[in-house]
Enzyme design. Sequence first.
Site, PDB file in Angstrom:
ATOM      1  N   THR A 346       0.852  -1.192   0.000  1.00 22.43           N
ATOM      2  CA  THR A 346       0.000   0.000   0.000  1.00 22.43           C
ATOM      3  C   THR A 346       0.887   1.241   0.000  1.00 22.43           C
ATOM      4  O   THR A 346       1.934   1.264   0.649  1.00 22.43           O
ATOM      5  CB  THR A 346      -0.949   0.006   1.213  1.00 22.43           C
ATOM      6  OG1 THR A 346      -1.775   1.178   1.170  1.00 22.43           O
ATOM      7  CG2 THR A 346      -0.198  -0.021   2.532  1.00 22.43           C
ATOM      8  N   HIS A 399       2.330 -11.546  14.335  1.00 21.34           N
ATOM      9  CA  HIS A 399       3.358 -12.093  15.215  1.00 21.34           C
ATOM     10  C   HIS A 399       3.067 -13.540  15.626  1.00 21.34           C
ATOM     11  O   HIS A 399       3.931 -14.200  16.219  1.00 21.34           O
ATOM     12  CB  HIS A 399       3.459 -11.217  16.475  1.00 21.34           C
ATOM     13  CG  HIS A 399       4.799 -11.275  17.145  1.00 21.34           C
ATOM     14  ND1 HIS A 399       5.836 -12.047  16.686  1.00 21.34           N
ATOM     15  CD2 HIS A 399       5.272 -10.647  18.249  1.00 21.34           C
ATOM     16  CE1 HIS A 399       6.892 -11.893  17.478  1.00 21.34           C
ATOM     17  NE2 HIS A 399       6.571 -11.058  18.442  1.00 21.34           N
TER      18      HIS A 399
END
Length: 428
Positions: A346, A399
Amino acid sequence: MSEVKVPEMGESIMEGTIAKWHVKEGDQVNQGDVLAELETDKVNIEISAEESGVIAQLLSKEGETVQVGETIAQIGSGAAAASAPAAAPTPAPAAVEAAPAAVETAPAAASQLPAAAQASTPAAAGSDSSSAYAASPAARKLARERGIDLGQVQTQDPIGRIRQEDIQAHIQKPAAAPVKAAPAAQASAPAADPGKPHERRKMSRRRVTIANRLVEAQRTAAMLTTFNEVDMTAILDLRNRRKTAFKEKHDIGLGFMSFFTRAVIGALKAFPLLNAEIQGDEIVVKQYYDIGIAVSAKEGLVVPVVRDADRLSFAGIEKQIAELAGKARSNTLALSDLSGGTFTITNGGVFGSLLSTPILNAPQVGILGMHKIQLRPIAIDETTMENRPMMYIALSYDHRIVDGSEAVRFLVTVKTLLEDPEALLLEV
């Protein structure tokens, strides 16, 4: 008399909103004429006449939510429609009785739900509540065997599709009392002062979907972001030297996105967990590179996908991005343009953003954010300072499967490849 029904639009799309009628009752139409525009969670779809005739009755209004397979209009012969023009504005009782029960009940039931609930929960189209939920065939089979109501199954899919692993997780989950949202929370929210000017707008279906997915991504993923900066001197120099010849040869400009796409692919090959997704208790590492490119469109951000980007040249990447961006802005993207994707890029820099934290495009586990190029004083060595065109880059990652050290090294790899553009030809 023939019926105009909402067509099948893909496994994950069960309903839509009538965005615009292109005809009115009494209009003569030919086979193939566009009758209405249907807004779905992903794209707008045109509904066309399957045969010629006269629009006898429009059964749904603009802004109304309709289900796949629902009858939204009736087309009659010219003579039949012309013989009773006065009856056209008011639905005849016989026509209402002839309509399926789903036509009478589904819109009414949907209207009782908040807009966000309509976008995130498929409305029931009949007496079988499970049939209204998007689910894979394997998931439906397992649910039938175990007597499980699909409406009670929680899914990790951002578009609400129920998969076999969701059913298995539901079976293993201990029974718990349903948690009801407290209505007082909404009531306590501050309202606009009625004595002061304000405007109230209904969120579009796509905006509601975007909102739900972004919140879902933050709720379900252990999202962290790491940052770095790139010296863009080498890329700017290369573009300035090659852009004219590149344009003449390929009939497309040499932009930044092709450099970033190839740098990302090189880093993904070195750190494949950034090109994966979580399915239940398994990690699916994808060995192909379908790169999503976030594009700002009128109805909100969309992420069309450049397929097999690792096999494309710089010109091929630039042409595909330009084509997809044009389709996004003209609202002509197809579902196939948006499905899948293994990693997303993006670019907030086109709007002037100096630094931001991109949100994951679930179920992907990585997204790279580009930002504005800005001259900043950089220490070249212990005694020399130069103004260099610098760009901050950000990597948001999940994560749960990507460790911090791996994410940092991924971003350093992207930085290294961008600062030595010739290395991109060797790495990808």
